[in-house]
Motif scaffolding. Structure first.
Motif, PDB file in Angstrom:
ATOM      1  N   TRP A 162     119.261 -19.571 119.813  1.00  0.00           N
ATOM      2  CA  TRP A 162     119.628 -20.708 118.962  1.00  0.00           C
ATOM      3  C   TRP A 162     121.133 -20.897 118.966  1.00  0.00           C
ATOM      4  O   TRP A 162     121.901 -19.942 119.046  1.00  0.00           O
ATOM      5  CB  TRP A 162     119.176 -20.467 117.537  1.00  0.00           C
ATOM      6  CG  TRP A 162     117.694 -20.539 117.307  1.00  0.00           C
ATOM      7  CD1 TRP A 162     116.709 -20.334 118.210  1.00  0.00           C
ATOM      8  CD2 TRP A 162     117.057 -20.822 116.071  1.00  0.00           C
ATOM      9  NE1 TRP A 162     115.493 -20.466 117.629  1.00  0.00           N
ATOM     10  CE2 TRP A 162     115.668 -20.765 116.297  1.00  0.00           C
ATOM     11  CE3 TRP A 162     117.512 -21.113 114.802  1.00  0.00           C
ATOM     12  CZ2 TRP A 162     114.731 -21.003 115.308  1.00  0.00           C
ATOM     13  CZ3 TRP A 162     116.584 -21.339 113.803  1.00  0.00           C
ATOM     14  CH2 TRP A 162     115.209 -21.300 114.051  1.00  0.00           C
TER      15      TRP A 162
ATOM     16  N   ALA B 130     119.867 -21.708 104.203  1.00  0.00           N
ATOM     17  CA  ALA B 130     118.680 -22.206 103.492  1.00  0.00           C
ATOM     18  C   ALA B 130     117.867 -21.048 102.922  1.00  0.00           C
ATOM     19  O   ALA B 130     117.374 -21.118 101.784  1.00  0.00           O
ATOM     20  CB  ALA B 130     117.832 -23.050 104.433  1.00  0.00           C
ATOM     21  N   ALA B 131     117.725 -19.975 103.683  1.00  0.00           N
ATOM     22  CA  ALA B 131     116.957 -18.821 103.207  1.00  0.00           C
ATOM     23  C   ALA B 131     117.647 -18.153 102.028  1.00  0.00           C
ATOM     24  O   ALA B 131     117.010 -17.822 101.012  1.00  0.00           O
ATOM     25  CB  ALA B 131     116.768 -17.823 104.349  1.00  0.00           C
TER      26      ALA B 131
ATOM     27  N   LEU C  28     116.364 -15.630 117.695  1.00  0.00           N
ATOM     28  CA  LEU C  28     117.554 -16.335 117.216  1.00  0.00           C
ATOM     29  C   LEU C  28     118.701 -16.299 118.214  1.00  0.00           C
ATOM     30  O   LEU C  28     119.624 -17.107 118.116  1.00  0.00           O
ATOM     31  CB  LEU C  28     118.026 -15.731 115.894  1.00  0.00           C
ATOM     32  CG  LEU C  28     117.135 -15.979 114.671  1.00  0.00           C
ATOM     33  CD1 LEU C  28     117.707 -15.268 113.458  1.00  0.00           C
ATOM     34  CD2 LEU C  28     116.968 -17.447 114.402  1.00  0.00           C
TER      35      LEU C  28
ATOM     36  N   ALA D 297     122.601 -22.514 109.462  1.00  0.00           N
ATOM     37  CA  ALA D 297     121.866 -23.425 108.579  1.00  0.00           C
ATOM     38  C   ALA D 297     120.584 -22.767 108.063  1.00  0.00           C
ATOM     39  O   ALA D 297     120.249 -22.864 106.871  1.00  0.00           O
ATOM     40  CB  ALA D 297     121.552 -24.720 109.311  1.00  0.00           C
ATOM     41  N   VAL D 298     119.854 -22.104 108.966  1.00  0.00           N
ATOM     42  CA  VAL D 298     118.617 -21.432 108.548  1.00  0.00           C
ATOM     43  C   VAL D 298     118.933 -20.291 107.584  1.00  0.00           C
ATOM     44  O   VAL D 298     118.258 -20.104 106.568  1.00  0.00           O
ATOM     45  CB  VAL D 298     117.843 -20.923 109.787  1.00  0.00           C
ATOM     46  CG1 VAL D 298     116.708 -19.989 109.378  1.00  0.00           C
ATOM     47  CG2 VAL D 298     117.315 -22.081 110.591  1.00  0.00           C
TER      48      VAL D 298
ATOM     49  N   ALA E 147     122.799 -23.680 114.050  1.00  0.00           N
ATOM     50  CA  ALA E 147     121.410 -23.685 113.599  1.00  0.00           C
ATOM     51  C   ALA E 147     121.075 -22.372 112.887  1.00  0.00           C
ATOM     52  O   ALA E 147     120.384 -22.357 111.855  1.00  0.00           O
ATOM     53  CB  ALA E 147     120.473 -23.915 114.773  1.00  0.00           C
ATOM     54  N   VAL E 148     121.565 -21.270 113.424  1.00  0.00           N
ATOM     55  CA  VAL E 148     121.335 -19.968 112.787  1.00  0.00           C
ATOM     56  C   VAL E 148     121.981 -19.958 111.399  1.00  0.00           C
ATOM     57  O   VAL E 148     121.384 -19.502 110.421  1.00  0.00           O
ATOM     58  CB  VAL E 148     121.882 -18.823 113.664  1.00  0.00           C
ATOM     59  CG1 VAL E 148     121.811 -17.488 112.924  1.00  0.00           C
ATOM     60  CG2 VAL E 148     121.120 -18.747 114.976  1.00  0.00           C
TER      61      VAL E 148
END
Length: 126
Positions: free
Chosen positions: A11, A22-23, A8, A18-19, A15-16
């Motif tokens: 990244w 989402a998690a 990560l 967003a991921v 982006a980190v």
């Protein structure tokens, strides 16, 4: 992403984020679904138990009405029903004590076939 970065760290921060969002969102959704499912099952079981208890008491009331009827045939049917209810243990443990007392009173103590004398509250013939 660059080919030299590992994990990560390579990244972009957006982006980190967003991921990670989402998690966390997926985990919260799963926890909410699990809690909601358990609540629904518990409520359903409580409703089923309440309906069974209501049906048992409806049968009990019908039996009492039959036993107390002036017609000899209906009274006899009520007594048979009272004996069957006592043997089948239709009323639950908490309700069974009250049911037994009432059935003993209206069937002259013979609801369970013991032949014990009971009250004659419904026998008011002149």
């Amino acid at each position: 992403m660059t080919a030299t970065g590992v994990g990560l760290a390579a990244w972009p921060p957006a982006a980190v984020a967003a991921v990670l969002a989402a998690a966390v969102g997926s985990a919260l959704t799963l926890v909410g679904a699990l809690v909601g499912g358990l609540w629904a099952v518990l409520r359903w079981r409580r409703d089923v138990a309440r309906e069974e208890r209501d049906r048992a008491w409806a049968r009990f009331v019908w039996t009492v009405e039959q036993v107390c009827d002036a017609d000899v045939g209906r009274a006899e049917i009520g007594r048979f029903s009272a004996r069957a209810m006592s043997r089948m243990q239709i009323l639950r443990a908490g309700d069974a004590a009250i049911g037994k007392i009432v059935l003993d009173l209206i069937t002259e103590g013979n609801a369970d076939g013991s032949g014990r004398p009971g009250g004659r509250a419904h026998r008011t013939r002149s």
